[in-house]
Design a protein around this motif. Structure first.
Motif, PDB file in Angstrom:
ATOM      1  N   GLU A 237      -3.035   4.031   7.643  1.00 27.46           N
ATOM      2  CA  GLU A 237      -4.061   5.085   7.649  1.00 27.46           C
ATOM      3  C   GLU A 237      -3.399   6.469   7.740  1.00 27.46           C
ATOM      4  OE1 GLU A 237      -7.612   4.171   8.781  1.00 27.46           O
ATOM      5  OE2 GLU A 237      -8.333   6.184   8.515  1.00 27.46           O
ATOM      6  N   VAL A 238      -2.479   6.621   8.701  1.00 29.91           N
ATOM      7  CA  VAL A 238      -1.820   7.920   8.868  1.00 29.91           C
ATOM      8  C   VAL A 238      -0.791   8.116   7.760  1.00 29.91           C
ATOM      9  CG1 VAL A 238      -0.363   9.288  10.414  1.00 29.91           C
ATOM     10  CG2 VAL A 238      -2.237   7.950  11.347  1.00 29.91           C
ATOM     11  N   GLY A 239      -0.117   7.043   7.365  1.00 29.31           N
ATOM     12  CA  GLY A 239       0.921   7.127   6.337  1.00 29.31           C
ATOM     13  C   GLY A 239       0.386   7.622   5.000  1.00 29.31           C
ATOM     14  N   LEU A 240      -0.883   7.313   4.708  1.00 32.54           N
ATOM     15  CA  LEU A 240      -1.438   7.668   3.391  1.00 32.54           C
ATOM     16  C   LEU A 240      -2.294   8.924   3.436  1.00 32.54           C
ATOM     17  CD1 LEU A 240      -2.494   4.103   2.108  1.00 32.54           C
ATOM     18  CD2 LEU A 240      -0.569   5.465   1.303  1.00 32.54           C
ATOM     19  N   ILE A 241      -2.324   9.590   4.606  1.00 31.96           N
ATOM     20  CA  ILE A 241      -3.306  10.660   4.824  1.00 31.96           C
ATOM     21  C   ILE A 241      -3.241  11.736   3.749  1.00 31.96           C
ATOM     22  CG2 ILE A 241      -1.992  12.244   6.360  1.00 31.96           C
ATOM     23  CD1 ILE A 241      -5.372  11.027   7.371  1.00 31.96           C
ATOM     24  N   ASN A 242      -2.047  12.068   3.257  1.00 32.12           N
ATOM     25  CA  ASN A 242      -1.950  13.166   2.271  1.00 32.12           C
ATOM     26  C   ASN A 242      -1.687  12.655   0.870  1.00 32.12           C
ATOM     27  OD1 ASN A 242      -2.388  15.256   4.153  1.00 32.12           O
ATOM     28  ND2 ASN A 242      -0.295  14.963   4.927  1.00 32.12           N
ATOM     29  N   GLU A 243      -1.811  11.334   0.661  1.00 33.02           N
ATOM     30  CA  GLU A 243      -1.507  10.792  -0.659  1.00 33.02           C
ATOM     31  C   GLU A 243      -2.739  10.888  -1.570  1.00 33.02           C
ATOM     32  OE1 GLU A 243       1.378   9.597  -1.774  1.00 33.02           O
ATOM     33  OE2 GLU A 243       2.367  10.074   0.147  1.00 33.02           O
ATOM     34  N   PRO A 244      -2.511  11.248  -2.827  1.00 32.17           N
ATOM     35  CA  PRO A 244      -3.648  11.237  -3.778  1.00 32.17           C
ATOM     36  C   PRO A 244      -4.065   9.795  -4.048  1.00 32.17           C
ATOM     37  CG  PRO A 244      -1.572  11.662  -4.905  1.00 32.17           C
ATOM     38  CD  PRO A 244      -1.256  11.609  -3.441  1.00 32.17           C
ATOM     39  N   ARG A 245      -5.296   9.586  -4.405  1.00 35.81           N
ATOM     40  CA  ARG A 245      -5.830   8.264  -4.738  1.00 35.81           C
ATOM     41  C   ARG A 245      -5.540   7.238  -3.640  1.00 35.81           C
ATOM     42  NH1 ARG A 245      -6.792   7.997 -10.076  1.00 35.81           N
ATOM     43  NH2 ARG A 245      -6.312   5.787 -10.354  1.00 35.81           N
TER      44      ARG A 245
ATOM     45  N   SER B 170     -13.719  -2.146  11.269  1.00 39.59           N
ATOM     46  CA  SER B 170     -13.755  -0.685  11.242  1.00 39.59           C
ATOM     47  C   SER B 170     -14.127  -0.247   9.837  1.00 39.59           C
ATOM     48  CB  SER B 170     -12.352  -0.185  11.619  1.00 39.59           C
ATOM     49  OG  SER B 170     -12.164   1.123  11.232  1.00 39.59           O
ATOM     50  N   LEU B 171     -14.625   0.989   9.689  1.00 42.21           N
ATOM     51  CA  LEU B 171     -14.910   1.524   8.346  1.00 42.21           C
ATOM     52  C   LEU B 171     -13.825   2.538   7.999  1.00 42.21           C
ATOM     53  CD1 LEU B 171     -18.785   1.825   8.682  1.00 42.21           C
ATOM     54  CD2 LEU B 171     -17.516   0.151   7.337  1.00 42.21           C
ATOM     55  N   ASN B 172     -12.579   2.127   8.199  1.00 44.68           N
ATOM     56  CA  ASN B 172     -11.451   3.043   8.000  1.00 44.68           C
ATOM     57  C   ASN B 172     -10.878   2.918   6.584  1.00 44.68           C
ATOM     58  OD1 ASN B 172     -10.059   0.663   7.960  1.00 44.68           O
ATOM     59  ND2 ASN B 172      -8.999   0.989   9.913  1.00 44.68           N
ATOM     60  N   LEU B 173      -9.732   3.551   6.338  1.00 44.87           N
ATOM     61  CA  LEU B 173      -9.130   3.588   4.998  1.00 44.87           C
ATOM     62  C   LEU B 173      -8.799   2.188   4.486  1.00 44.87           C
ATOM     63  CD1 LEU B 173      -8.014   5.418   2.706  1.00 44.87           C
ATOM     64  CD2 LEU B 173      -5.794   5.292   3.841  1.00 44.87           C
ATOM     65  N   LEU B 174      -8.453   1.269   5.381  1.00 43.15           N
ATOM     66  CA  LEU B 174      -8.125  -0.102   4.950  1.00 43.15           C
ATOM     67  C   LEU B 174      -9.373  -0.770   4.386  1.00 43.15           C
ATOM     68  CD1 LEU B 174      -5.869  -1.164   7.967  1.00 43.15           C
ATOM     69  CD2 LEU B 174      -5.111  -0.458   5.677  1.00 43.15           C
ATOM     70  N   THR B 175     -10.498  -0.598   5.058  1.00 41.43           N
ATOM     71  CA  THR B 175     -11.756  -1.166   4.560  1.00 41.43           C
ATOM     72  C   THR B 175     -12.187  -0.459   3.279  1.00 41.43           C
ATOM     73  OG1 THR B 175     -12.474  -1.931   6.734  1.00 41.43           O
ATOM     74  CG2 THR B 175     -14.195  -1.508   5.129  1.00 41.43           C
TER      75      THR B 175
ATOM     76  N   LEU C 178       0.830  -1.217   0.000  1.00 44.48           N
ATOM     77  CA  LEU C 178       0.000   0.000   0.000  1.00 44.48           C
ATOM     78  C   LEU C 178       0.860   1.261   0.000  1.00 44.48           C
ATOM     79  CD1 LEU C 178      -2.801  -0.878   2.611  1.00 44.48           C
ATOM     80  CD2 LEU C 178      -2.890  -1.134   0.124  1.00 44.48           C
ATOM     81  N   MET C 179       2.006   1.202   0.659  1.00 46.45           N
ATOM     82  CA  MET C 179       2.869   2.387   0.741  1.00 46.45           C
ATOM     83  C   MET C 179       3.767   2.508  -0.490  1.00 46.45           C
ATOM     84  SD  MET C 179       1.782   3.615   3.562  1.00 46.45           S
ATOM     85  CE  MET C 179       2.889   4.980   3.883  1.00 46.45           C
ATOM     86  N   GLY C 180       3.668   1.532  -1.411  1.00 46.79           N
ATOM     87  CA  GLY C 180       4.477   1.592  -2.626  1.00 46.79           C
ATOM     88  C   GLY C 180       5.932   1.222  -2.402  1.00 46.79           C
ATOM     89  N   GLU C 181       6.228   0.537  -1.300  1.00 45.72           N
ATOM     90  CA  GLU C 181       7.621   0.199  -1.010  1.00 45.72           C
ATOM     91  C   GLU C 181       7.987  -1.221  -1.434  1.00 45.72           C
ATOM     92  OE1 GLU C 181       7.668   1.254   3.106  1.00 45.72           O
ATOM     93  OE2 GLU C 181       7.586   3.409   2.614  1.00 45.72           O
ATOM     94  N   ALA C 182       6.985  -1.964  -1.911  1.00 44.52           N
ATOM     95  CA  ALA C 182       7.276  -3.302  -2.444  1.00 44.52           C
ATOM     96  C   ALA C 182       6.237  -3.602  -3.506  1.00 44.52           C
ATOM     97  CB  ALA C 182       7.195  -4.345  -1.331  1.00 44.52           C
TER      98      ALA C 182
END
Ligand code: ATP
Ligand code: ATP
Ligand code: MG
Ligand code: MG
Lengths: 255, 255
Positions: free
Chosen positions: B95-103, B129-134, B64-68
């Protein structure tokens, strides 16, 4: 001295809300003053206390965001006889809403300052996550009550919970400690339950509470009537177990 | 055409992970190719598949973070015979790591693009949870499988889940629809289960799957042996129920 307990376990469905609502009502039955705080956007502690979460004037979300004072949020839950800081789905917005706020993990602790002296116990129901809402609860609390269903996934999840407790205790809340590990939905006939229970006792020793909450259908029925099991079916095994839990908590805190 | 299902319900402990691991293994038993994606920082779908989440070279978090890339993350879960994108507690940082990422809600959908043609089914296990992962899972999926324990809190939680599904379908994923409502931990002897089940059928009609997963201790024992119940106890009621579910899913998708 007010006892503030966070009732938490990021494993879902282990009986956190059921424990909050029924322990609150049981402590009231022993003539203690109790405040229940619902820190879960699901708002189930609110519902289980007989409050319509769609009709709230103000909720815990407004409190954390600084848009309402505690007096505007606090209500009385008639059915259980305790006071409540209710929650609804708005609360899901707090994590992102507080992302750049200083002292964001201390919002609940600061909000409780002005009222905690009114109570003997404050119980905080947490969501199934180790997110900012749970961190706020752990920062406001003195003790942590951990409901655990005696099954593999619930046991395995305790390691990350303990890591989080250590992190919070070494940073924002040095006084935080485990009040007790509570075995819930306990079915003595099955060997998995006993295996896991033995592992809990081996690892946590005296921190494992002697009171065990049995699986009891009355505990699952009571929320649909909007009341703690003590009001719904006072003679049920569920009621007796939570009354026994209140007794043990009082004894362990020499009250 | 690959069928991608998000297995989700923000209510905790309703059988999401148990459904993912055992439906994946059952679909493999019908000679389908299956990828299981663990989108829960608890990493229970990873554990239940027999993988040690502490020994991972790379995980869904890195993806998800684009590191692999997906090839570095994808592993084979021998016990169930399906491929797995494993998770561990690092995922809690996304969730916090992607907070400012587009798409940021499309990270999983984009990562799956290059491999989805290798599979007949992709199942995505979601956190409670209904968070960014979901939201990532709902954006990547064509269908949503909703495990529901037939009790009050689980029933009540469906309203916020439906609201979220509508929001995702009208914004980032127009094709998203409900694949089915799955009744789990079903105990036919108790009237609460039957009441809630009747309410589900009244509201969701044909979307309620005919297959019902009974409460069966073998389903709770299998994860501690790191394998789906089909490998642990093939003749158990739990195994038969998940095989029946695979059959129903295949029929409903005319496969
Ligand atoms: N001892 C018990 N016996 C029978 N049913 C129980 C018991 N404790 C809880 N339940 C039921 O099990 C389900 C899960 O309990 P509850 O919702 O309290 O757990 P939770 O940890 O708060 O869940 P979440 O992680 O979603 O917040 C509910 O339907 C509840 O009514
Ligand atoms: N049909 C069943 N019969 C008996 N036990 C079950 C059944 N389904 C799941 N379980 C057990 O109930 C517990 C909850 O199930 P599971 O962890 O799969 O739910 P979940 O929705 O994934 O939980 P979470 O919200 O924490 O992700 C687990 O201990 C699991 O082993
Ligand atoms: Mg709860
Ligand atoms: Mg799960």
């Amino acid at each position: 001295m007010t006892k503030i307990f966070a009732v938490t376990n990021q494993k879902g469905g282990v009986g956190k809300t059921t424990t909050c609502v029924n322990l609150a009502a049981s402590l009231v039955a022993t003539k203690r003053k109790v405040l229940l705080v619902d820190m879960d956007p699901q708002g189930h502690a609110t519902l289980g206390s007989g409050i319509d979460k769609k009709q709230l004037q103000a909720s815990v979300y407004d409190l954390l965001m600084g848009e309402a004072g505690i007096e505007a949020v606090r209500i009385t839950a008639e059915a259980g006889g305790y006071d409540l800081l209710p929650a609804n789905v708005d609360l899901a917005g707090a994590e992102v809403g507080l992302i750049n706020e200083p002292r964001r993990e201390r919002r609940l602790a600061e909000a409780l300052e002005s009222v905690k002296k009114d109570y003997d116990f404050v119980l905080i129901d947490c969501p199934p996550s180790l997110n900012l809402l749970t961190i706020n609860a752990l920062t406001a609390a003195r003790g942590v009550l951990v409901p655990v269903q005696c099954e593999y996934y619930a046991l395995e999840g305790l390691t990350s919970l303990l890591d989080t407790l250590k992190r919070v205790a070494s940073s924002v809340n040095p006084g935080l400690e485990i009040t007790g590990i509570l075995r819930t939905m306990y079915d003595p006939r099955n060997s998995l339950t006993q295996d896991v229970s033995n592992q809990l006792i081996q690892y946590f020793e005296r921190q494992v509470l002697g009171t065990v909450i049995p699986r009891n259908i009355r505990l699952a029925e009571a929320p649909s009537h909007g009341m703690p099991v003590l009001s719904y079916d006072p003679k049920s095994k569920g009621s007796l177990a939570y009354l026994a839990l209140a007794g043990e908590i009082l004894r362990r805190n020499s009250l």
